[in-house]
Write a protein that holds these residues in place. Structure first.
Motif, PDB file in Angstrom:
ATOM      1  N   LYS A  12       0.869  -1.169   0.000  1.00 51.48           N
ATOM      2  CA  LYS A  12       0.000   0.000   0.000  1.00 51.48           C
ATOM      3  C   LYS A  12       0.904   1.216   0.000  1.00 51.48           C
ATOM      4  O   LYS A  12       1.628   1.442   0.972  1.00 51.48           O
ATOM      5  CB  LYS A  12      -0.907  -0.005   1.233  1.00 51.48           C
ATOM      6  CG  LYS A  12      -1.963   1.088   1.221  1.00 51.48           C
ATOM      7  CD  LYS A  12      -2.931   0.916   2.384  1.00 51.48           C
ATOM      8  CE  LYS A  12      -4.044   1.943   2.298  1.00 51.48           C
ATOM      9  NZ  LYS A  12      -5.011   1.788   3.421  1.00 51.48           N
ATOM     10  N   PRO A  13       0.920   2.011  -1.063  1.00 50.92           N
ATOM     11  CA  PRO A  13       1.873   3.126  -1.157  1.00 50.92           C
ATOM     12  C   PRO A  13       1.788   4.059   0.049  1.00 50.92           C
ATOM     13  O   PRO A  13       0.709   4.271   0.613  1.00 50.92           O
ATOM     14  CB  PRO A  13       1.455   3.840  -2.444  1.00 50.92           C
ATOM     15  CG  PRO A  13       0.769   2.784  -3.250  1.00 50.92           C
ATOM     16  CD  PRO A  13       0.068   1.911  -2.249  1.00 50.92           C
ATOM     17  N   ALA A  14       2.940   4.614   0.438  1.00 53.62           N
ATOM     18  CA  ALA A  14       2.983   5.525   1.583  1.00 53.62           C
ATOM     19  C   ALA A  14       2.034   6.700   1.381  1.00 53.62           C
ATOM     20  O   ALA A  14       1.395   7.162   2.337  1.00 53.62           O
ATOM     21  CB  ALA A  14       4.413   6.018   1.783  1.00 53.62           C
ATOM     22  N   GLU A  15       1.910   7.180   0.138  1.00 53.49           N
ATOM     23  CA  GLU A  15       1.008   8.300  -0.135  1.00 53.49           C
ATOM     24  C   GLU A  15      -0.444   7.925   0.138  1.00 53.49           C
ATOM     25  O   GLU A  15      -1.228   8.729   0.641  1.00 53.49           O
ATOM     26  CB  GLU A  15       1.153   8.768  -1.586  1.00 53.49           C
ATOM     27  CG  GLU A  15       2.492   9.404  -1.912  1.00 53.49           C
ATOM     28  CD  GLU A  15       3.561   8.382  -2.267  1.00 53.49           C
ATOM     29  OE1 GLU A  15       4.670   8.797  -2.626  1.00 53.49           O
ATOM     30  OE2 GLU A  15       3.287   7.162  -2.183  1.00 53.49           O
ATOM     31  N   GLN A  16      -0.807   6.674  -0.205  1.00 52.88           N
ATOM     32  CA  GLN A  16      -2.178   6.234   0.031  1.00 52.88           C
ATOM     33  C   GLN A  16      -2.452   6.090   1.524  1.00 52.88           C
ATOM     34  O   GLN A  16      -3.527   6.444   2.010  1.00 52.88           O
ATOM     35  CB  GLN A  16      -2.433   4.901  -0.681  1.00 52.88           C
ATOM     36  CG  GLN A  16      -3.900   4.469  -0.647  1.00 52.88           C
ATOM     37  CD  GLN A  16      -4.133   3.197  -1.443  1.00 52.88           C
ATOM     38  OE1 GLN A  16      -3.319   2.822  -2.300  1.00 52.88           O
ATOM     39  NE2 GLN A  16      -5.255   2.538  -1.178  1.00 52.88           N
ATOM     40  N   LEU A  17      -1.466   5.559   2.260  1.00 50.66           N
ATOM     41  CA  LEU A  17      -1.607   5.473   3.703  1.00 50.66           C
ATOM     42  C   LEU A  17      -1.780   6.863   4.314  1.00 50.66           C
ATOM     43  O   LEU A  17      -2.629   7.079   5.183  1.00 50.66           O
ATOM     44  CB  LEU A  17      -0.379   4.792   4.314  1.00 50.66           C
ATOM     45  CG  LEU A  17      -0.306   3.274   4.177  1.00 50.66           C
ATOM     46  CD1 LEU A  17       1.113   2.794   4.452  1.00 50.66           C
ATOM     47  CD2 LEU A  17      -1.283   2.604   5.129  1.00 50.66           C
TER      48      LEU A  17
END
Length: 470
Positions: free
Chosen positions: A11-16
């Protein structure tokens, strides 16, 4: 996407971060309450409870055991600090693993955190009962009967005080995060004051003879002691579970993690040194309320041990409160990702995940009431060490795969610090008993069954990947 690749989807850091920016939780915590949260979750767990278990194994070298365990925790803390600044959301190591190592590893990490937080709360609650008895004995001359003050296997039927303190902490959490943070800060300051009082009294009776032989069991004893007392460092990462309730998480989370570990390690070493030097390891191993017993031996009077016991009753209760808090926020993150039922991430008008908190409080209260302390402590240690090891791997992976990602803190001496942290975690894991490994294996098997039976099919990331493919 193949089955194997689907298990490793990240899960991309940006999405988190995007998910965290829309949190229904309230951003009310500054640096001081975050430090208090981590110190409150840590300080007391080992000194008030586990010292009685570790001192007989390591001898006076239990002081070195604390240093070794603190070194292992420091390496992991630096990795935690970088990831907390890069991925400032609730969920702690679970969220960091999701951003670096993939969904299956994140699930295993989250499952380990449930073991770490839930079982450590129960273990601390068991120790709380011992100090409550010490306080009652010194003030009103009464004690709770063994049948209702100890779990089965430790001479009792049900540990009523342990269950009671968990339920009281649950009630405080339901009041809201601001109120919980205020209670944590007050009890943490009280806890530090009580331990400073202990050192000041105990050091007056220091005898060098109590420090010899320094390491009767050699390196093996020190290692066994370090494996046991590592349990006492659990909680320094508690600030990382508050990523969505911190006012400036990217700045304050790394600071809170490192400051709290420095404070805790210094106090642990001072208290262990003063306690062993004053009464020797034999006296410390005689009672769960080892520090109160040491003060009674040193002074020949009852009031100093009553003061310490009263402080411990309040202080250990704060550990229960803060670790329960961390447990509920990890569940919020796992639920929000679809890996656990949605009701665990729903919040009420006070911005509290009420259903989640009630479920956690009830389960932990039952564990505290019926499971012996030594089994709880070691089961917690292995879950923690696995989670810490994954965080050390995660920071290496994110440096390689996302070098451009903004970082408010960078782990020094890369890659050696995370590699050393990982090596020390593996070393300490192998110092634990075989029965602890069996418990962990069973817990992991149950976790994998839950993931493949429920979480994988309901994963929101999985649905996003399928929709993108369509």
């Amino acid at each position: 996407m193949s089955f194997a690749r689907s298990l490793l989807r990240v899960k991309p850091a940006e999405q988190l971060a995007e998910d965290g920016s829309h949190t229904p939780l309230r951003r009310t915590l500054g640096l001081v309450p975050l430090v208090a949260l981590s110190v409150g979750a840590t300080l007391g767990t080992g000194i008030f409870v586990v010292l009685a278990e570790a001192a007989p194994a390591a001898g006076p070298a239990v002081v070195v055991s604390f240093v070794l365990a603190g070194l292992a925790a420091l390496c992991s803390a630096l990795s935690y600090a970088e990831l907390a600044g890069s991925v400032p959301v609730s969920g702690s190591a679970y969220s960091y693993a999701y951003a670096t190592l993939g969904e299956l590893v994140a699930w295993i990490c989250g499952w380990c955190l449930l073991l770490e937080y839930g079982v450590s709360v129960a273990a601390v609650a068991v120790g709380w009962g011992g100090y409550l008895n010490e306080f009652l004995r010194g003030t009103v001359g009464l004690t709770i009967p063994d049948a209702f003050a100890a779990p089965p296997g430790d001479g009792g039927v049900v540990n009523v005080p342990a269950a009671l303190v968990v339920l009281l902490a649950t009630a405080v959490l339901l009041m809201g995060v601001r109120e919980s943070a205020r209670a944590t800060t007050i009890t943490t300051l009280l806890k530090i004051a009580v331990l400073v009082f202990f050192v000041a009294v105990a050091i007056t009776a220091f005898r060098s003879a109590n420090m010899t032989p320094f390491a009767p069991a050699g390196i093996a004893g020190i290692s066994a002691g370090a494996s046991a007392v590592f349990f006492s460092f659990i909680g320094f990462d508690a600030a990382s579970t508050a990523g969505e309730e911190a006012r400036d998480p990217a700045r304050d989370l790394p600071r809170a993690i490192i400051l709290s570990l420095a404070i805790v390690t210094a106090i642990y070493v001072l208290v262990a040194y003063a306690a062993v030097g004053a009464v020797g390891v034999g006296v410390l191993g005689e009672s769960d309320a080892s520090l109160a017993t040491a003060l009674r031996v040193v002074t020949g009077q009852g009031w100093p041990s009553v003061v310490l016991a009263f402080g411990a009753v309040l202080a250990i209760a704060s550990v229960v409160l803060t670790v329960l808090y961390g447990q509920t926020r990890i569940l919020v993150s796992m639920s929000r990702d679809g890996l656990l039922p949605g009701m665990l991430s729903k919040v009420n008008g006070r911005a509290v995940p009420a259903g989640n908190t009630v479920v956690v409080g009830a389960v932990v209260a039952v564990l505290a009431a019926v499971v012996p302390l030594n089994q709880l402590a070691e089961a917690t240690s292995i879950g923690t060490l696995v989670a810490f090891g994954l965080v050390n791997i995660g920071v290496l992976v994110l440096r390689r795969t996302r070098p451009e990602l903004p970082r408010s803190f960078r782990t020094p001496l890369m890659p050696w610090v995370p590699l050393l942290g990982l090596a020390l975690c593996v070393y300490l894991i192998f110092g634990l008993d075989a029965v602890t490994w069996l418990t962990f294996a069973l817990w992991t098997a149950v976790g994998l069954a839950v993931y493949f039976g429920y979480g994988r099919r309901r994963s929101k990331l999985n649905r996003t990947v399928v929709e993108a493919a369509d």
